[in-house]
Design a protein around this motif. Sequence first.
Motif, PDB file in Angstrom:
ATOM      1  N   ALA A 251     -36.171 -77.462  29.621  1.00 43.29           N
ATOM      2  CA  ALA A 251     -35.577 -76.872  28.825  1.00 43.29           C
ATOM      3  C   ALA A 251     -34.420 -77.312  27.118  1.00 43.29           C
ATOM      4  CB  ALA A 251     -33.723 -75.589  28.609  1.00 43.29           C
TER       5      ALA A 251
ATOM      6  N   VAL B 219     -40.530 -75.686  27.642  1.00 39.57           N
ATOM      7  CA  VAL B 219     -39.588 -75.084  28.300  1.00 39.57           C
ATOM      8  C   VAL B 219     -40.420 -74.739  29.442  1.00 39.57           C
ATOM      9  CG1 VAL B 219     -38.200 -72.592  28.719  1.00 39.57           C
ATOM     10  CG2 VAL B 219     -37.826 -74.215  26.748  1.00 39.57           C
TER      11      VAL B 219
ATOM     12  N   ASP C 167     -43.416 -72.417  26.118  1.00 43.29           N
ATOM     13  CA  ASP C 167     -43.196 -72.548  26.889  1.00 43.29           C
ATOM     14  C   ASP C 167     -43.590 -72.198  28.442  1.00 43.29           C
ATOM     15  OD1 ASP C 167     -40.891 -71.386  25.696  1.00 43.29           O
ATOM     16  OD2 ASP C 167     -40.834 -69.792  26.614  1.00 43.29           O
TER      17      ASP C 167
ATOM     18  N   PRO D  70     -36.709 -66.834  28.420  1.00 48.82           N
ATOM     19  CA  PRO D  70     -36.307 -68.456  28.199  1.00 48.82           C
ATOM     20  C   PRO D  70     -34.665 -68.401  28.511  1.00 48.82           C
ATOM     21  CG  PRO D  70     -37.638 -67.415  26.334  1.00 48.82           C
ATOM     22  CD  PRO D  70     -37.122 -66.245  26.912  1.00 48.82           C
TER      23      PRO D  70
ATOM     24  N   THR E  96     -32.206 -72.050  24.718  1.00 47.15           N
ATOM     25  CA  THR E  96     -33.657 -72.354  24.146  1.00 47.15           C
ATOM     26  C   THR E  96     -33.327 -71.114  22.698  1.00 47.15           C
ATOM     27  OG1 THR E  96     -35.896 -72.781  22.818  1.00 47.15           O
ATOM     28  CG2 THR E  96     -35.730 -71.063  24.389  1.00 47.15           C
TER      29      THR E  96
END
Length: 878
Positions: free
Chosen positions: A260, A266, A384, A397, A400
């Motif tokens: 991440a 991520v 991601d 997520p 972030t």
Amino acid sequence: MTSSPYSLTTSGRTDPLGLGTDAPEFAWQLSAGQRQSGYEIEVAEGAQFSEPSLFWRSGAVAGSRPFGVVYRGTPLRSRTGYSWRVRVFDEDTPSPWSDPATFETGLLGDDRLTARWISAPYAGPDDRRVLYFRTEVTLPDGVVRARAYASALGWYKFFVNGSDIAGHALVPRWTPFDESVEYQVYDVTEVLRGGVNVLGLAVGDGRFRGALGDGACDDARYGDRLGVLLELDLEFRDGSRTTIVTDERWTVGTGAVRRADPVLAVEVDLRVDQRAWLEVGGSLNDASFAEVLPGHDRSLIAEEVERVRDIARLSGTVRRSRSGVQLIDFGQNFAGIAALTLRGRAGQQVVLTYGEVLTPEGELDKDHLFIRSPRRPGTSFQRDTVTLSEEPLRYCPWFTIRGFRYIEVQGAEDLSATDVEGIVLSTDMPEISAFTASDTRLERLWSNARWSLRSNFTDTATDCPQRERSGWTGDLQVFGSTAVQLVAADNFLRRYLRNAAVEQYDDGRVPPYIPSEQPRGKPNGFHAEVSGSVGWGDAMVILPWTLYQYRGDVSVLHAQYPSARKWVDQLACAATRSGPARPDGRHHGDLERYILDSGYHWGEWLRAGEEGINEWVRNQLHPPAVVATAYFAKSSALLSEMAAVLGNDADAKHYAELAENVRHAWRAAFVRDDGARIGEDKQDDYVRALAFDLLPVNQRMLAARRLVELIDKADGHLGTGFLSTSLLLPALVDAGHPEVAYRLLFQTTAPSWLAQLKQGATTMWESWRGYDENGNARDSHNHYALGGVARFLQEYVAGLAPMAPGYREIRFAPTFTEQLGSASVRIQTPYGTASSAWTRTADGIRLEVEVPPGASGVVRLADLTQVLQSGTHVVILR
């Protein structure tokens, strides 16, 4: 009956936990019409205002300010809860006591945590795993008070028995991590239970190890080992206490979030149960015992600002692009994350790419802000990668923040609008103003500036939320006076300035952005080259003065005065060094030692029609001395005023004389034809001359006339860049040319503010162009520097501005135009609510103003000057 004071705050926060000072500042609000000639404050340990709990009684104190009152009692105890209340006096008549407010101290004095910094066993400098930590503790029934003191090297999440304690907060906030790291305090009393409890911490790269800055976007600048720190202080019903700490008995491993980086990639595997590790008897993948990190010199500092949280939720639409990928559109450029319900086969990979603009073909534009990471080739920007499980899952997520309006979705089954939600993240600062106008375009423009502020006031001030995300000093310097009118930014800016003071070089120069993104005392070539640039480093002087002018904050002048003086002193030293020959080839004898023509300076930067790379090369060859010397004069003059406020008469005289000498030198070197020609004969040369009061009265008229000529020559378009755009419209109005200011404001072709709106802007752009001739996006579309126009809308269009620090005296002076039928602003000042609203009627213009308790106002319109006391007043102009 007299009303009680209300809206009590402690050091600018409501009921704060973990206050890191033993001298908190108290503030309160008064009801409309209420008067304060004095006040009395009581502080109690606990909740009872009686002996022996009463800790401090101020006694009756004369004073009309309902803010900035510093605690003067017995030294406060560490990790202790207090209550306080206030009553005010109108002459000898006291109000009832206010409802109490609370605050709780953090680590004061020599108090230290006994917890240890822990990490995973070292796996080498390229290890970029997200780390998960857990432990189980058995507690008896009867926990009556539980406080968790937590920190991390990286951004952390904190869980107690499955409850997400930290939420979306991006903690710890960015500090010079080799010097200090912030800790948070949480009240976890209600989530603990008798029996077995599970404590969990997860930590990702954050600003500590994550990619930082533009261009190379290097990472691990502060270290390559993540770590966590937790101390849980417990008090039981029987009076006993116990402490639980991070140490080598904790378990560390991996979980669903594999990697991440805040800026780059991520990676998440939803096949890993995100809840199981937080359950009794749960476990982690790749588990081992934690290791205690080697000792380091970082100090723990208390947080001073409200945390980042989700301040809004946005709905989105979903469609297929021409290439067949799904595109989510939230209709607003913002900073935050998204929550998506993802469906597909177990093991199937979904790739989510975030961006703020589309290509002319309607695809997500992934190139206009492209960033490469040489340390991690192939790593993508704002992307991601999610591995799906068998069941549909809501994906959101961790660790972030993205700057985006659109998300490109590859690999997932079809999404519907109900499957997507945008989560807007920003520091939880209350909005303190509202602006309206009969032309809704101006309302949208004001809103765009506010959205860019929200996008860039997260864990620290940044220039843009998607690209380098750096705290450029120049951006904040020009936008500061707007920021303090939009949100309660006092603590946020104070904290930025404290970080700046830590990172200021010993010789007085200032890194181009704060935090500097590098270990202290080790500037690389770029930092060393640009750390003396005016307009950027001048934030050390201008921002504290802004806080004093708009918020009445004297303490920030005390705190930042040494840094401000170091900055001006190094300018004086730099001015004695000779630079390249100036284009005119003239020499001005003894005045040369006041002309700043050496070193690198960014100059006006991104003037309309100019490219940054070309400006960089030109500034290398020919330092923009006309800009640099003007700022030298301005900061010297402000430093003199700061010294006078602080009672330092010797410094006040010294820097006033310095400012006058610099002004004299600037006029000698750069002013021609009595002000009709200045410097490079660019619009910004005249804006600075007028806004910084660099010219004698007899030259101001000619300079203003030339500025108007240059605007006419540009067919009614502005030609300014970062430094002067926020000063342009006020300078024109103050010089007697409001019609020209409005011509610029209402200009609809580029370069202009409304041209951005016509092209669909929902935030402020970094540069005036936004798109090239082929419709391809250029530069960031979410920068606040050009958003200083919101200050003009509030102070000049609606017509409300401070005349004395903290709005103790308020100027009501709207600037009318036939293009508007009405305008209004309402703002929460330190004294209370002030407002100005004007409307055209059949009988003329109706102006209604509100002056808060304890303040006074002055209406200044054409030939009318009217002094007003607190209350609501109506003025009719025929």
